[in-house]
Motif scaffolding. Sequence first.
Motif, PDB file in Angstrom:
ATOM      1  N   MET A   1       0.749  -1.322  -0.083  1.00  0.00           N
ATOM      2  CA  MET A   1      -0.130  -0.072  -0.025  1.00  0.00           C
ATOM      3  C   MET A   1       0.935   1.034   0.114  1.00  0.00           C
ATOM      4  SD  MET A   1      -3.079   0.640  -0.199  1.00  0.00           S
ATOM      5  CE  MET A   1      -4.074   2.177   0.096  1.00  0.00           C
ATOM      6  N   GLU A   2       2.112   1.110   0.610  1.00  0.00           N
ATOM      7  CA  GLU A   2       2.954   2.337   0.671  1.00  0.00           C
ATOM      8  C   GLU A   2       3.297   2.746  -0.426  1.00  0.00           C
ATOM      9  OE1 GLU A   2       3.513  -0.135   2.626  1.00  0.00           O
ATOM     10  OE2 GLU A   2       2.914   0.316   4.743  1.00  0.00           O
ATOM     11  N   GLY A   3       3.685   1.791  -1.335  1.00  0.00           N
ATOM     12  CA  GLY A   3       4.434   1.600  -2.826  1.00  0.00           C
ATOM     13  C   GLY A   3       3.274   2.697  -3.661  1.00  0.00           C
ATOM     14  N   TYR A   7       3.678   6.169  -5.200  1.00  0.00           N
ATOM     15  CA  TYR A   7       3.771   6.466  -6.754  1.00  0.00           C
ATOM     16  C   TYR A   7       2.585   7.687  -7.148  1.00  0.00           C
ATOM     17  CZ  TYR A   7       6.579   2.478  -8.201  1.00  0.00           C
ATOM     18  OH  TYR A   7       7.479   1.845  -8.415  1.00  0.00           O
ATOM     19  N   LEU A   8       1.551   7.503  -6.389  1.00  0.00           N
ATOM     20  CA  LEU A   8       0.446   8.782  -6.492  1.00  0.00           C
ATOM     21  C   LEU A   8       1.169  10.015  -6.225  1.00  0.00           C
ATOM     22  CD1 LEU A   8      -2.787   7.076  -5.220  1.00  0.00           C
ATOM     23  CD2 LEU A   8      -2.260   7.536  -7.535  1.00  0.00           C
ATOM     24  N   LEU A   9       1.787  10.133  -4.929  1.00  0.00           N
ATOM     25  CA  LEU A   9       2.466  11.302  -4.675  1.00  0.00           C
ATOM     26  C   LEU A   9       3.512  11.836  -5.417  1.00  0.00           C
ATOM     27  CD1 LEU A   9       2.432  11.141  -0.784  1.00  0.00           C
ATOM     28  CD2 LEU A   9       1.311  12.645  -1.959  1.00  0.00           C
ATOM     29  N   LEU A  10       4.210  11.113  -6.056  1.00  0.00           N
ATOM     30  CA  LEU A  10       5.424  11.022  -7.060  1.00  0.00           C
ATOM     31  C   LEU A  10       4.795  11.905  -8.401  1.00  0.00           C
ATOM     32  CD1 LEU A  10       8.410  11.138  -8.137  1.00  0.00           C
ATOM     33  CD2 LEU A  10       7.855   9.083  -9.035  1.00  0.00           C
ATOM     34  N   LEU A  11       3.731  11.271  -8.981  1.00  0.00           N
ATOM     35  CA  LEU A  11       2.897  11.801  -9.963  1.00  0.00           C
ATOM     36  C   LEU A  11       2.405  13.168  -9.720  1.00  0.00           C
ATOM     37  CD1 LEU A  11       1.742  11.011 -12.766  1.00  0.00           C
ATOM     38  CD2 LEU A  11      -0.370  10.206 -11.663  1.00  0.00           C
ATOM     39  N   MET A  62      13.775  -0.546   1.681  1.00  0.00           N
ATOM     40  CA  MET A  62      13.023  -1.431   2.645  1.00  0.00           C
ATOM     41  C   MET A  62      12.037  -2.518   1.625  1.00  0.00           C
ATOM     42  SD  MET A  62      11.272   0.974   5.534  1.00  0.00           S
ATOM     43  CE  MET A  62      10.367   1.898   4.364  1.00  0.00           C
ATOM     44  N   GLN A  63      12.360  -2.550   0.257  1.00  0.00           N
ATOM     45  CA  GLN A  63      11.930  -3.477  -0.705  1.00  0.00           C
ATOM     46  C   GLN A  63      10.265  -3.123  -0.808  1.00  0.00           C
ATOM     47  OE1 GLN A  63      13.362  -7.249   0.338  1.00  0.00           O
ATOM     48  NE2 GLN A  63      15.352  -6.806  -0.470  1.00  0.00           N
ATOM     49  N   LEU A  64       9.745  -2.084  -0.492  1.00  0.00           N
ATOM     50  CA  LEU A  64       8.467  -1.748  -0.682  1.00  0.00           C
ATOM     51  C   LEU A  64       7.916  -1.130  -2.370  1.00  0.00           C
ATOM     52  CD1 LEU A  64       7.938  -0.202   2.825  1.00  0.00           C
ATOM     53  CD2 LEU A  64       7.183  -2.689   1.932  1.00  0.00           C
ATOM     54  N   LEU A  65       8.750  -0.831  -3.060  1.00  0.00           N
ATOM     55  CA  LEU A  65       8.850  -0.532  -4.085  1.00  0.00           C
ATOM     56  C   LEU A  65       9.290  -1.290  -5.059  1.00  0.00           C
ATOM     57  CD1 LEU A  65       9.839   3.299  -4.115  1.00  0.00           C
ATOM     58  CD2 LEU A  65       7.528   2.381  -4.080  1.00  0.00           C
ATOM     59  N   LEU A  66       8.450  -1.632  -6.485  1.00  0.00           N
ATOM     60  CA  LEU A  66       8.982  -2.207  -7.246  1.00  0.00           C
ATOM     61  C   LEU A  66       9.018  -1.496  -8.498  1.00  0.00           C
ATOM     62  CD1 LEU A  66       6.407  -5.373  -6.907  1.00  0.00           C
ATOM     63  CD2 LEU A  66       8.772  -5.396  -6.259  1.00  0.00           C
ATOM     64  N   PHE A  67      10.233  -1.224  -9.182  1.00  0.00           N
ATOM     65  CA  PHE A  67      10.311  -0.478 -10.449  1.00  0.00           C
ATOM     66  C   PHE A  67      10.448  -1.358 -11.629  1.00  0.00           C
ATOM     67  CE2 PHE A  67      12.529   2.233  -7.207  1.00  0.00           C
ATOM     68  CZ  PHE A  67      11.741   3.416  -7.576  1.00  0.00           C
TER      69      PHE A  67
END
Length: 67
Positions: A1-3, A7-11, A62-67
């Motif tokens: 959920m953090e990821g 991504y929404l905040l980055l957009l 923390m391995q919460l994002l997948l690029f």
Amino acid sequence: MEGVFWYLLLLDCIFYNIMAWSRGKWHHKETHWLSDYLPLQKGFGVFYLIFMLWLGFALYRMQLLLF
């Protein structure tokens, strides 16, 4: 959920910076869509971008994002 939230905040950060750096050329908006307390300023846009990159790096470690 953090990821997903990041991504929404980055957009939002990307659109904020585009609007801050192009004010007067493509639009005449003076504030952020979220609040009138967040004026479109280049300095705040750079700070917002640096903060989002730092947060993304922390989430990636923390391995919460997948690029």
